[in-house]
Design an enzyme around this catalytic site. Structure first.
Site, mmCIF file in Angstrom:
data_model
loop_
_atom_site.group_PDB
_atom_site.id
_atom_site.type_symbol
_atom_site.label_atom_id
_atom_site.label_comp_id
_atom_site.label_asym_id
_atom_site.label_seq_id
_atom_site.Cartn_x
_atom_site.Cartn_y
_atom_site.Cartn_z
ATOM 1 N N GLY A 9 47.831 47.455 25.095
ATOM 2 C CA GLY A 9 48.751 47.717 26.198
ATOM 3 C C GLY A 9 48.516 46.747 27.338
ATOM 4 C CB SER A 10 49.742 44.030 28.511
ATOM 5 O OG SER A 10 51.040 44.016 27.898
ATOM 6 C CD1 TRP A 13 46.434 53.345 33.016
ATOM 7 C CD2 TRP A 13 45.303 52.319 34.643
ATOM 8 N NE1 TRP A 13 45.230 54.010 33.175
ATOM 9 C CE2 TRP A 13 44.505 53.395 34.171
ATOM 10 C CE3 TRP A 13 44.783 51.512 35.661
ATOM 11 C CZ2 TRP A 13 43.244 53.696 34.677
ATOM 12 C CZ3 TRP A 13 43.517 51.804 36.188
ATOM 13 C CH2 TRP A 13 42.768 52.880 35.693
ATOM 14 C CB ALA A 157 47.489 50.282 38.111
ATOM 15 C CE LYS A 208 48.899 62.444 36.242
ATOM 16 N NZ LYS A 208 49.639 61.238 36.657
ATOM 17 C CD GLN A 301 54.558 59.287 31.398
ATOM 18 O OE1 GLN A 301 53.916 59.660 32.361
ATOM 19 N NE2 GLN A 301 54.832 58.001 31.190
#
Length: 354
Positions: A9-10, A13, A157, A208, A301
């Site tokens: 992943g990039s 974050w 991030a 959360k 999300q």
């Protein structure tokens, strides 16, 4: 033999994590191989009127100019466009990509993963199925047949990329793996505590996001900190109760680690769910429209998780829905079934003990 680490992943974050991991791998040569592969979904970018492949630009300039502009990556972090090449030979896999892509990514590499490999998920979300919400660590574990932990926390991030102090929570079933992950992630400005309840830590990271939407609704209504803090407190109560009822998470102390209350507060004041929750109410636009306008390819999300949580509660009966009035209200606002200011009517008789 030294451990070999790959970051899958990039985004902002993922790139921030690769920066820290790359620095640690370079400094701790007795523990880790120096080179760290970072899987980058290949795309074309324009910089100063010139077109580049994103991986090409990152490897030439040591900067992810699309997702983390202005922050230099160490030279030993290498952008790789093929995930199969990115994980080749690695025994430590760090998943930090949108949760909805984890299953497909794992399917594409399952025949290539080392048998002694172990993984950790930094993906804040659930795998949504027809009947359940599945932990991302379980998706990785079951697809790759390796152990998988989780890292969650109050981690914006861009702040960590600027080396502003932050904490996180690492969860693994195997303590020895947890201690290795502490060596992978800990920096003078980034402190990771270890716990053994992977499910509770992941529940915190996903649930959360629902409450953060509610915090955004509160902002849209022009309410102040008293109101937002009430939403946060009641939201934390519902998070703990839901995690215990549906996933057997009885150790509520985990919710007072960075992965729990700290992440909830940070996201409710400075996260993208809160920002877009506010805009959802003030502009009348859909979450999909707002994602395109404001998130540079990232996704929310919270509204999807809220919908699934509501369906899980509904399946147990009306009494269970009534036990979680904030989760239910945020879902209904997200579906335009009620107005944002009606949330407070739902909270007047909130259960005091969950």
């Amino acid at each position: 033999m030294a451990n070999k680490v790959s970051v899958i992943g990039s985004g902002n974050w993922g790139t921030t994590i690769a920066r820290m991991v790359g620095t640690n791998c370079a400094e701790k040569s007795s523990l880790f191989e120096k080179k760290v592969n970072m899987w980058v979904f290949e795309e074309k970018i324009q910089v100063d009127g010139k077109e580049y492949k994103l991986t090409e630009y990152i490897n030439q300039h040591h900067e992810n100019v699309k997702y983390l502009p202005g922050t230099k990556l160490p030279d030993n972090v290498v952008a790789v466009p093929d995930v199969k090449d990115a994980i080749a030979g690695s025994n430590i896999l760090i998943f930090v990509l949108p949760h909805q892509f984890v299953k497909g990514t794992c399917e594409s590499i399952k025949d290539l993963v080392r048998k002694d490999a172990f993984a950790i998920s930094l993906c804040k979300g659930f795998e949504v199925t027809e009947n359940d919400l599945i932990m991302i660590s379980d998706v990785v574990k079951n697809t790759l047949n390796i152990s998988c932990g989780a890292l969650m926390g109050a981690n914006l991030a861009n702040e960590i990329a600027m080396e502003q102090f932050a904490e996180a929570t690492i969860a693994t079933k195997d303590e020895s793996q947890g201690r290795i992950f502490q060596q992978v992630f800990n920096r003078p400005f980034f402190r990771c505590a270890w716990v053994d309840d992977v499910t509770a830590v992941e529940c915190c990271g996903a649930l959360k996001n629902i409450i953060a939407l509610g915090a955004g609704f509160v902002d849209a209504l022009g309410m102040g900190n008293n109101t937002k803090c009430a939403i946060i407190r009641l939201g934390l109560m519902e998070m703990m109760a839901f995690a215990e009822e549906f996933y057997g998470c009885k150790n509520r102390s985990v919710f007072f680690e960075s992965c729990g209350i700290a992440d909830l507060v940070t996201t409710s004041y400075g996260g993208r769910h809160t920002k877009l929750g506010k805009l959802f109410v003030t502009t009348g636009k859909s979450f999909e429209e707002l994602e395109k306008e404001h998130l540079n390819g990232q996704k929310l999300q919270g509204h999807q998780t809220a919908e699934k949580v509501y369906k899980m509660l509904e399946a147990k009966g009306p009494a269970d829905v009534e036990k979680y009035p904030l989760f239910a209200a945020i879902h209904r606002v997200s579906q335009r079934q009620m107005k944002a200011d009606q949330i407070f009517e739902c909270l007047q008789n909130h259960p005091e003990h969950m």
